[in-house]
Design a protein around this motif. Structure first.
Motif, PDB file in Angstrom:
ATOM      1  N   TYR A 197       3.104  -0.839   2.276  1.00 57.86           N
ATOM      2  CA  TYR A 197       3.086   0.778   2.403  1.00 57.86           C
ATOM      3  C   TYR A 197       2.530   1.709   1.557  1.00 57.86           C
ATOM      4  O   TYR A 197       2.216   2.881   1.926  1.00 57.86           O
ATOM      5  CB  TYR A 197       4.543   1.009   2.926  1.00 57.86           C
ATOM      6  CG  TYR A 197       4.795   0.428   4.374  1.00 57.86           C
ATOM      7  CD1 TYR A 197       4.529   1.294   5.298  1.00 57.86           C
ATOM      8  CD2 TYR A 197       5.565  -0.782   4.499  1.00 57.86           C
ATOM      9  CE1 TYR A 197       5.011   1.126   6.769  1.00 57.86           C
ATOM     10  CE2 TYR A 197       5.919  -1.251   5.734  1.00 57.86           C
ATOM     11  CZ  TYR A 197       5.702  -0.264   6.888  1.00 57.86           C
ATOM     12  OH  TYR A 197       5.990  -0.773   8.195  1.00 57.86           O
ATOM     13  N   ASN A 198       2.440   1.024   0.247  1.00 61.47           N
ATOM     14  CA  ASN A 198       2.090   2.083  -0.960  1.00 61.47           C
ATOM     15  C   ASN A 198       0.549   2.357  -0.704  1.00 61.47           C
ATOM     16  O   ASN A 198      -0.364   1.515  -0.414  1.00 61.47           O
ATOM     17  CB  ASN A 198       2.314   1.368  -2.310  1.00 61.47           C
ATOM     18  CG  ASN A 198       3.580   1.479  -2.694  1.00 61.47           C
ATOM     19  OD1 ASN A 198       4.501   2.483  -2.258  1.00 61.47           O
ATOM     20  ND2 ASN A 198       3.929   0.642  -3.355  1.00 61.47           N
ATOM     21  N   LYS A 199      -0.001   3.518  -1.051  1.00 60.58           N
ATOM     22  CA  LYS A 199      -1.354   3.742  -1.356  1.00 60.58           C
ATOM     23  C   LYS A 199      -1.937   2.969  -2.404  1.00 60.58           C
ATOM     24  O   LYS A 199      -1.233   2.479  -3.115  1.00 60.58           O
ATOM     25  CB  LYS A 199      -1.684   5.307  -1.786  1.00 60.58           C
ATOM     26  CG  LYS A 199      -1.171   6.279  -0.792  1.00 60.58           C
ATOM     27  CD  LYS A 199      -1.691   7.595  -1.259  1.00 60.58           C
ATOM     28  CE  LYS A 199      -1.223   8.720  -0.126  1.00 60.58           C
ATOM     29  NZ  LYS A 199      -1.654  10.184  -0.554  1.00 60.58           N
ATOM     30  N   PHE A 200      -3.089   2.690  -2.302  1.00 57.70           N
ATOM     31  CA  PHE A 200      -3.693   1.730  -3.187  1.00 57.70           C
ATOM     32  C   PHE A 200      -3.536   1.887  -4.525  1.00 57.70           C
ATOM     33  O   PHE A 200      -3.265   0.899  -5.465  1.00 57.70           O
ATOM     34  CB  PHE A 200      -5.327   1.517  -3.014  1.00 57.70           C
ATOM     35  CG  PHE A 200      -5.693   0.452  -3.653  1.00 57.70           C
ATOM     36  CD1 PHE A 200      -5.706  -0.920  -3.357  1.00 57.70           C
ATOM     37  CD2 PHE A 200      -6.698   0.882  -4.691  1.00 57.70           C
ATOM     38  CE1 PHE A 200      -6.528  -1.842  -3.905  1.00 57.70           C
ATOM     39  CE2 PHE A 200      -7.226  -0.327  -5.417  1.00 57.70           C
ATOM     40  CZ  PHE A 200      -6.970  -1.494  -5.203  1.00 57.70           C
ATOM     41  N   HIS A 201      -3.580   3.129  -5.185  1.00 60.56           N
ATOM     42  CA  HIS A 201      -3.256   3.605  -6.489  1.00 60.56           C
ATOM     43  C   HIS A 201      -1.870   4.033  -6.922  1.00 60.56           C
ATOM     44  O   HIS A 201      -1.698   4.459  -7.945  1.00 60.56           O
ATOM     45  CB  HIS A 201      -4.420   4.603  -6.978  1.00 60.56           C
ATOM     46  CG  HIS A 201      -5.676   4.252  -6.993  1.00 60.56           C
ATOM     47  ND1 HIS A 201      -6.285   3.210  -7.914  1.00 60.56           N
ATOM     48  CD2 HIS A 201      -6.859   4.329  -6.176  1.00 60.56           C
ATOM     49  CE1 HIS A 201      -7.570   3.069  -7.606  1.00 60.56           C
ATOM     50  NE2 HIS A 201      -7.981   3.741  -6.507  1.00 60.56           N
ATOM     51  N   THR A 202      -0.822   3.655  -5.959  1.00 56.67           N
ATOM     52  CA  THR A 202       0.384   3.777  -6.375  1.00 56.67           C
ATOM     53  C   THR A 202       1.026   2.923  -7.602  1.00 56.67           C
ATOM     54  O   THR A 202       0.427   1.788  -7.638  1.00 56.67           O
ATOM     55  CB  THR A 202       1.306   3.580  -5.282  1.00 56.67           C
ATOM     56  OG1 THR A 202       1.154   4.450  -4.233  1.00 56.67           O
ATOM     57  CG2 THR A 202       2.853   3.758  -5.692  1.00 56.67           C
ATOM     58  N   ASN A 203       1.282   3.533  -8.507  1.00 58.63           N
ATOM     59  CA  ASN A 203       1.897   2.968  -9.739  1.00 58.63           C
ATOM     60  C   ASN A 203       3.182   2.185  -9.446  1.00 58.63           C
ATOM     61  O   ASN A 203       4.292   2.535  -9.960  1.00 58.63           O
ATOM     62  CB  ASN A 203       1.886   3.682 -10.895  1.00 58.63           C
ATOM     63  CG  ASN A 203       1.897   2.964 -12.207  1.00 58.63           C
ATOM     64  OD1 ASN A 203       2.449   1.818 -12.260  1.00 58.63           O
ATOM     65  ND2 ASN A 203       1.478   3.621 -13.466  1.00 58.63           N
ATOM     66  N   PHE A 204       3.297   1.068  -8.691  1.00 61.51           N
ATOM     67  CA  PHE A 204       4.340   0.276  -8.283  1.00 61.51           C
ATOM     68  C   PHE A 204       5.028  -0.021  -9.594  1.00 61.51           C
ATOM     69  O   PHE A 204       6.353  -0.361  -9.734  1.00 61.51           O
ATOM     70  CB  PHE A 204       3.979  -0.771  -7.462  1.00 61.51           C
ATOM     71  CG  PHE A 204       3.365  -1.987  -8.025  1.00 61.51           C
ATOM     72  CD1 PHE A 204       4.046  -3.128  -8.652  1.00 61.51           C
ATOM     73  CD2 PHE A 204       2.122  -2.117  -8.289  1.00 61.51           C
ATOM     74  CE1 PHE A 204       3.665  -4.200  -9.074  1.00 61.51           C
ATOM     75  CE2 PHE A 204       1.490  -3.092  -8.833  1.00 61.51           C
ATOM     76  CZ  PHE A 204       2.148  -4.135  -9.127  1.00 61.51           C
TER      77      PHE A 204
END
Length: 659
Positions: free
Chosen positions: A345-352
């Motif tokens: 569900y995160n955007k691609f550049h989310t710093n998980f």
């Protein structure tokens, strides 16, 4: 990457990268918006810290395996297994933007891992929901002027007996009916909630004293009796189903209905209450703990909880290693595909990585919230067990059944020791329902997402989703009816022991680590994480993925296989051979998906065995998500572009030959 490149990649993600998110409700009035995906980790972190694995499953496994000895495999797997696999799954889901099934296009030959996860989820959802059904049952019973487990004047209790007392009532007792001519030694009975220790008393004293108690011959507590006799109405064995318990059937139907509407409404609705469902349990548990540690005998329970019996670590008759290891995976919800789905569900550049751990220390702090909740709940349970053991004058290991119902015996016992116990009982079981429904919601979403991903695009409509979710919930309810029978607890334990724990989770986690660490390559996985978050993360995870996690999971798995002993209910009941075979089948049906799929893919590929292997393991990736360093090295062309495929083309893993 510069800002322009990032913008282009995010634009491509929004245009083409949603993939399975369409099936998750993008067309349902944009129920899952980019805003909700941005916040998914905030919601998730508050969710996974408090779950049924912490409050229900951890205490009974700890009790079953001798208290403190359980911590050793638990902590080892936390550091070397739980956290690394958790990070692996979240990162994989974010990079592939796919659910737990299709995310394994990163190594298509091993897509059977995703199939195995789907099967495990299906089986787990069938039995896991019973914890909530029992909580609803107890919640309804709590809405009375007197808690039914606080006294023995219930229809399921035996009748009061008249006994002859010598001197003070607590000194001695014999049977009032002398026809049996049987003297009793060291019996335990209760009078209005109090316990008395008795000794041999000659029948020459005519004083008559009447008192009530739940069972004259059995030393178990009221809480044990109400769970066994009222809620479960348990029979003598799995081969004696005894008919359905209609109250449990109605509770199960109610919970499945609630789950359906939660899944139908989507994640956005769940996020509105997630902070309450995450923090509310701490308020209840803290209140219960304060009361529990002040009970007479609580210190004995705490000592049993914290003092390890090292002999259990090498005893093949107990499952401390398998239980301690897999409890981490169950608590962190890994090897189920749910974490992959949430990560997607995160955007691609989310710093998980930063969201979960800005550094290794903060990672351990957040992980400690999860494991600390398990330990915290354990203090409540074992304090009450110590109190009950002293009341009954028995060893703590024998005070109650060491089965899945332990939490429904000890927590109610703690509640009865508090003022306004009806209120606290209702709040506690309401809490169990809330955190259970939250976990069940995610698990059902994970399964249905995999199903929707696998359907043709023309079925990816809101109406189709509603029908599929309704059908899935209904079928799961029908299968679960076997556990609402009076012999259903035996079936429940088979599901809990074999289908979604033990060797199943260990094997899946082992395969995940092998595929990412060696087949795809841990260094390459670090490259794609760097592409997503902008920097290279700590080497500790790479070491775990390549060496520690595979070694430990396979080691425990082999230990379990070599020392395998059939499961027993309450340490005494031995399942018949056909029931044991059914339990093993529950484990094998998911494990076998992985080698079966590998054989199927290799068989249908072309070329020599080596060529088939390389072609079927080739990652299917989006062109916009290929790190620049891979593109610059022309000699390292090891991927295929998903963008080059159309709906009518064959799977690339069958046609692409590694350059």
């Amino acid at each position: 990457l510069d800002t322009a490149t990032n913008s282009l990649m995010d634009a491509d993600y929004e245009a083409n990268g949603l993939g399975h998110l369409t099936m998750w409700g993008r067309n349902l009035n944009k129920m899952i918006s980019f805003r909700s995906r941005t916040k998914v980790h905030t919601h998730f972190l508050t969710r996974f810290a408090v779950g049924m694995g912490n409050i229900w499953r951890f205490p009974y496994l700890c009790y079953r395996n001798g208290g403190g000895a359980f911590f050793i495999p638990y902590i080892i797997m936390l550091v070397c297994g739980g956290i690394p696999v958790f990070m692996l799954e979240v990162g994989l889901g974010q990079y592939m933007s796919q659910g737990g099934l299709h995310a394994w296009n990163i190594a298509p030959l091993f897509k059977g891992i995703g199939i195995a996860m789907t099967v495990i989820l299906f089986l787990m959802n069938i039995y896991y929901i019973f914890i909530m059904a029992w909580a609803v049952f107890y919640f309804i019973m709590s809405l009375t002027t007197t808690l039914p487990w606080s006294h023995c004047n219930n229809s399921w209790n035996t009748e009061s007996l008249t006994v002859i007392i010598h001197g003070i009532p607590r000194d001695c007792v014999t049977k009032a009916d002398y026809a049996m001519k049987q003297e009793l030694r060291w019996l335990h009975f209760c009078e209005c909630g109090k316990s008395y220790q008795t000794r041999l008393c000659p029948p020459s004293y005519p004083t008559v004293y009447t008192m009530c108690y739940s069972e004259f011959w059995d030393k178990k507590s009221y809480e044990t009796k109400i769970f066994r006799r009222r809620v479960l109405q348990i029979t003598d064995g799995i081969d004696k189903p005894g008919g359905l318990v209609w109250e449990t059937v109605l509770c199960l139907l109610f919970v499945w209905t609630m789950v359906y509407f939660c899944v139908w409404r989507g994640i956005k609705w769940s996020g509105k209450v997630v902070y309450f469902t995450a923090l509310f349990p701490y308020l209840i548990l803290t209140t219960l703990l304060i009361r529990a540690v002040t009970l007479d005998g609580a210190i004995y329970g705490i000592k049993y909880y914290l003092s390890p019996d090292f002999s259990r670590l090498s005893d093949p008759q107990v499952s401390v290693w398998i239980d301690g290891g897999t409890q981490i995976f169950f608590s962190y919800a890994v090897a189920l595909g749910c974490m992959i789905t949430l990560g997607s569900y995160n955007k691609f550049h989310t710093n998980f990585y930063r969201c979960i751990c800005k550094c290794l220390w903060q990672c351990m702090v957040i992980a400690s919230v999860n494991s600390g909740t398990s330990l915290f709940g354990g203090f409540v349970v074992f304090s009450v067990l110590g109190f009950m053991a002293k009341q009954q004058n028995v060893d703590i290991s024998d005070v109650v059944d060491a089965g899945p119902g332990l939490a429904f015996i000890t927590y109610p016992k703690a509640v009865t020791q508090m003022p306004v116990s009806q209120l606290w009982a209702a709040l506690f079981f309401f809490m169990i329902f809330l955190i259970g429904i939250d976990s069940q919601f995610v698990a059902v979403e994970g399964f249905t997402a995999n199903v929707m991903d696998s359907l043709p695009k023309r079925f990816n409509t809101p109406k189709s989703r509603m029908v599929i979710v309704a059908a899935y919930c209904f079928v799961s309810f029908l299968i679960g009816l076997c556990m609402t029978s009076r012999g259903g607890m035996y079936v429940f334990q088979l599901f809990d022991y074999y289908s979604a724990s033990g060797m199943v989770l260990l094997f899946v986690c082992f395969m995940e680590s092998i595929v990412i660490g060696w087949v795809f390559g841990a260094d390459k996985f670090y490259d794609i994480i760097e592409l997503m978050i902008g920097y290279r993360i700590n080497k500790w995870l790479l070491i775990c993925w390549k060496f520690l996690t595979p070694a430990i999971t396979m080691g425990i798995l082999m230990f379990q296989i070599i020392t395998f002993k059939p499961i027993k209910y309450n340490k005494t009941y031995v399942y018949p051979e056909w029931a044991q075979a059914f339990g093993v089948m529950l484990a094998v049906v998911s494990i076998i998906c992985i080698p079966t799929y590998i054989i199927f893919k290799l068989w249908n590929a072309e070329g020599s065995l080596i060529e088939r292997f390389y072609s079927t393991k080739t990652p299917i990736l989006k062109a916009s998500r290929i790190p620049q360093k891979w593109k610059a090295d022309k000699s390292q062309l090891f991927w295929a572009c998903e963008d080059d495929l159309d709906d009518n083309s064959m799977p690339l893993s069958e046609t692409f030959v590694d350059a």
